[in-house]
Write a protein that holds these residues in place. Structure first.
Motif, PDB file in Angstrom:
ATOM      1  N   LEU A  68       0.844  -1.185   0.000  1.00 57.66           N
ATOM      2  CA  LEU A  68       0.000   0.000   0.000  1.00 57.66           C
ATOM      3  C   LEU A  68       0.884   1.241   0.000  1.00 57.66           C
ATOM      4  O   LEU A  68       1.860   1.316   0.756  1.00 57.66           O
ATOM      5  CB  LEU A  68      -0.886  -0.008   1.250  1.00 57.66           C
ATOM      6  N   PHE A  69       0.532   2.207  -0.874  1.00 58.50           N
ATOM      7  CA  PHE A  69       1.341   3.412  -1.006  1.00 58.50           C
ATOM      8  C   PHE A  69       0.478   4.648  -0.792  1.00 58.50           C
ATOM      9  O   PHE A  69      -0.661   4.722  -1.252  1.00 58.50           O
ATOM     10  CB  PHE A  69       1.981   3.487  -2.396  1.00 58.50           C
ATOM     11  N   ASN A  70       1.049   5.644  -0.132  1.00 57.05           N
ATOM     12  CA  ASN A  70       0.437   6.957   0.011  1.00 57.05           C
ATOM     13  C   ASN A  70       0.974   7.841  -1.108  1.00 57.05           C
ATOM     14  O   ASN A  70       2.185   8.051  -1.218  1.00 57.05           O
ATOM     15  CB  ASN A  70       0.797   7.547   1.384  1.00 57.05           C
ATOM     16  N   THR A  71       0.077   8.341  -1.955  1.00 60.25           N
ATOM     17  CA  THR A  71       0.499   9.113  -3.124  1.00 60.25           C
ATOM     18  C   THR A  71       0.379  10.621  -2.910  1.00 60.25           C
ATOM     19  O   THR A  71       0.546  11.391  -3.852  1.00 60.25           O
ATOM     20  CB  THR A  71      -0.329   8.700  -4.357  1.00 60.25           C
ATOM     21  N   LYS A  72       0.066  11.041  -1.697  1.00 65.42           N
ATOM     22  CA  LYS A  72      -0.049  12.466  -1.412  1.00 65.42           C
ATOM     23  C   LYS A  72       1.342  13.062  -1.187  1.00 65.42           C
ATOM     24  O   LYS A  72       2.063  12.677  -0.269  1.00 65.42           O
ATOM     25  CB  LYS A  72      -0.932  12.691  -0.183  1.00 65.42           C
ATOM     26  N   GLY A  73       1.733  14.017  -2.049  1.00 63.61           N
ATOM     27  CA  GLY A  73       3.043  14.648  -1.925  1.00 63.61           C
ATOM     28  C   GLY A  73       4.182  13.718  -2.267  1.00 63.61           C
ATOM     29  O   GLY A  73       5.247  13.768  -1.656  1.00 63.61           O
ATOM     30  N   GLY A  74       3.959  12.840  -3.250  1.00 65.91           N
ATOM     31  CA  GLY A  74       4.961  11.839  -3.620  1.00 65.91           C
ATOM     32  C   GLY A  74       4.396  10.450  -3.428  1.00 65.91           C
ATOM     33  O   GLY A  74       3.195  10.270  -3.266  1.00 65.91           O
ATOM     34  N   VAL A  75       5.281   9.456  -3.423  1.00 66.40           N
ATOM     35  CA  VAL A  75       4.851   8.068  -3.240  1.00 66.40           C
ATOM     36  C   VAL A  75       5.631   7.479  -2.074  1.00 66.40           C
ATOM     37  O   VAL A  75       6.860   7.344  -2.149  1.00 66.40           O
ATOM     38  CB  VAL A  75       5.068   7.230  -4.514  1.00 66.40           C
TER      39      VAL A  75
ATOM     40  N   ALA B 170      -6.832 -13.543  12.159  1.00 64.64           N
ATOM     41  CA  ALA B 170      -5.494 -13.630  12.746  1.00 64.64           C
ATOM     42  C   ALA B 170      -4.486 -12.917  11.857  1.00 64.64           C
ATOM     43  O   ALA B 170      -4.777 -12.566  10.705  1.00 64.64           O
ATOM     44  CB  ALA B 170      -5.094 -15.097  12.928  1.00 64.64           C
ATOM     45  N   GLY B 171      -3.288 -12.730  12.415  1.00 65.12           N
ATOM     46  CA  GLY B 171      -2.234 -12.086  11.650  1.00 65.12           C
ATOM     47  C   GLY B 171      -1.821 -12.906  10.451  1.00 65.12           C
ATOM     48  O   GLY B 171      -1.442 -12.354   9.414  1.00 65.12           O
ATOM     49  N   ASP B 172      -1.910 -14.220  10.567  1.00 65.38           N
ATOM     50  CA  ASP B 172      -1.614 -15.085   9.423  1.00 65.38           C
ATOM     51  C   ASP B 172      -2.036 -16.508   9.750  1.00 65.38           C
ATOM     52  O   ASP B 172      -2.358 -16.828  10.902  1.00 65.38           O
ATOM     53  CB  ASP B 172      -0.127 -15.046   9.069  1.00 65.38           C
TER      54      ASP B 172
ATOM     55  N   ARG C 286       1.461  -3.701   9.588  1.00 67.87           N
ATOM     56  CA  ARG C 286       1.873  -4.132  10.920  1.00 67.87           C
ATOM     57  C   ARG C 286       0.755  -4.928  11.579  1.00 67.87           C
ATOM     58  O   ARG C 286      -0.402  -4.881  11.149  1.00 67.87           O
ATOM     59  CB  ARG C 286       2.228  -2.931  11.791  1.00 67.87           C
ATOM     60  N   LEU C 287       1.115  -5.653  12.617  1.00 68.96           N
ATOM     61  CA  LEU C 287       0.149  -6.357  13.438  1.00 68.96           C
ATOM     62  C   LEU C 287      -0.276  -5.462  14.595  1.00 68.96           C
ATOM     63  O   LEU C 287       0.398  -4.482  14.916  1.00 68.96           O
ATOM     64  CB  LEU C 287       0.752  -7.654  13.976  1.00 68.96           C
ATOM     65  N   ALA C 288      -1.374  -5.782  15.217  1.00 67.76           N
ATOM     66  CA  ALA C 288      -1.835  -5.033  16.375  1.00 67.76           C
ATOM     67  C   ALA C 288      -0.887  -5.252  17.548  1.00 67.76           C
ATOM     68  O   ALA C 288      -0.163  -6.254  17.612  1.00 67.76           O
ATOM     69  CB  ALA C 288      -3.243  -5.481  16.749  1.00 67.76           C
TER      70      ALA C 288
ATOM     71  N   LEU D 197      -2.809  -3.980   9.708  1.00 64.34           N
ATOM     72  CA  LEU D 197      -3.026  -2.562   9.957  1.00 64.34           C
ATOM     73  C   LEU D 197      -2.001  -1.775   9.144  1.00 64.34           C
ATOM     74  O   LEU D 197      -0.823  -2.150   9.084  1.00 64.34           O
ATOM     75  CB  LEU D 197      -2.873  -2.245  11.447  1.00 64.34           C
ATOM     76  N   PHE D 198      -2.455  -0.697   8.521  1.00 62.88           N
ATOM     77  CA  PHE D 198      -1.581   0.171   7.735  1.00 62.88           C
ATOM     78  C   PHE D 198      -1.645   1.574   8.309  1.00 62.88           C
ATOM     79  O   PHE D 198      -2.728   2.177   8.362  1.00 62.88           O
ATOM     80  CB  PHE D 198      -2.024   0.199   6.265  1.00 62.88           C
ATOM     81  N   GLY D 199      -0.501   2.082   8.760  1.00 65.01           N
ATOM     82  CA  GLY D 199      -0.500   3.404   9.345  1.00 65.01           C
ATOM     83  C   GLY D 199      -1.368   3.433  10.593  1.00 65.01           C
ATOM     84  O   GLY D 199      -1.463   2.457  11.344  1.00 65.01           O
TER      85      GLY D 199
END
Length: 295
Positions: A6-13, A127-129, A19-21, A152-154
């Motif tokens: 997953l990429f954030n494209t705001k102000g660049g990439v 589960a995480g995996d 991550r896990l909880a 979880l992302f960010g």
């Protein structure tokens, strides 16, 4: 989610690192607070005690879109015991139907309690995996089990991926499916409608792995963790299919597609598709795929 980036494209990439909880309870709290949106399951109870004799606590109890009882068990990471633990509780649930229906009556009302579908109680493990042995194990059980991997992302993004989905009961052959559909259409004494219903059944089951079919009196649901299509019994000249597609995203065609959001109907989904001929089934294929992808 191991292959998803997953990429954030705001102000660049910039890549958003998954991550896990921190603790299992964080996952449980997030899912329970938004269970209907995330899983298509109405939340009933958290940490439900199975009594002093059985000696357990079910992480979450719920009721899905079709009225099937649902147990949800959570693990922060990989845990080989999550499936067996869930099956342990599922056995208890089946043996305590009256207690569960009483809970449903208290939380959702008498109508929901009277329509509980005991032919297909479900276990959802989040589960995480999971390992390949977990995936193999659920395919050996004659229970409805979904394995769902989370990430979880960010700070404010949650990803869910269905790793395996198995429906309970005996596997139904293609010939048996056709016979079932034909019997359902026999009441209208219309062979063309029976053939049309069979074609729709084949199309929806063939969309991908993990499609489960749930039989209710007033409709047949096609499920991939959540319902993505509901097919009503054939009428004299048409077959109605309800899809989880936003009608606002579709160029509605009178006599073929209709926005039924806010209107009462059997099954779930806001887009009604009216099928009259095999050509209509072909026209609806993209809508079928869109609904399948949405869930």
């Amino acid at each position: 989610m191991s292959a998803l980036r997953l990429f954030n494209t705001k102000g660049g990439v910039t890549e958003v690192t998954p991550r896990l909880a921190e603790v299992e309870a964080d996952v449980q709290g997030l899912v329970e607070a938004h269970m209907e949106t995330l899983l298509g399951v109405r939340f009933l109870a958290s940490e439900y005690s199975t009594g002093p004799v059985h000696g357990g606590r079910i992480d979450s109890l719920g009721l899905d879109e079709n009225g099937s009882p649902v147990i949800v068990e959570y693990k922060r990471g990989v845990d080989a015991g999550v499936i067996n633990q869930g099956l342990f509780y599922l056995r208890w649930l089946v043996d305590h139907r009256a207690e569960f229906e009483h809970l449903v009556r208290d939380r959702l009302g008498g109508t929901a309690a009277s329509q509980v579908l005991w032919s297909g109680p479900r276990l959802i493990c989040i589960a995480g995996d999971f390992t390949r042995y977990d995936v193999h194990a659920v395919r050996e059980h004659r229970r409805s089990i979904d394995l769902v991997r989370y990430r979880l992302f960010g700070n404010d993004l949650l990803g869910l991926e269905t790793v395996a989905s198995v429906s309970g009961g005996t596997r139904v052959t293609r010939q048996a499916r056709r016979q079932t559909v034909a019997r359902a259409a026999a009441s209208v004494q219309n062979a063309s409608m029976a053939e049309l219903a069979s074609a729709v059944d084949e199309a929806l089951l063939g969309l991908g792995d993990g499609v489960n079919r749930v039989e209710r009196k007033m409709y047949r649901a096609y499920q991939r963790l959540r319902n993505f299509a509901c097919v009503c019994p054939p009428q004299r000249s048409k077959l109605l299919v309800y899809l989880k597609v936003d009608p606002k995203d579709v160029d509605l065609v009178p006599g073929f597609t209709r926005d039924v959001s806010g209107l009462g109907h059997h099954g779930t989904g806001d887009l009604e598709v009216q099928l009259r001929t095999p050509r209509d089934v072909e026209r609806a294929q993209d809508l079928f795929r869109a609904s399948y992808a949405a869930v």
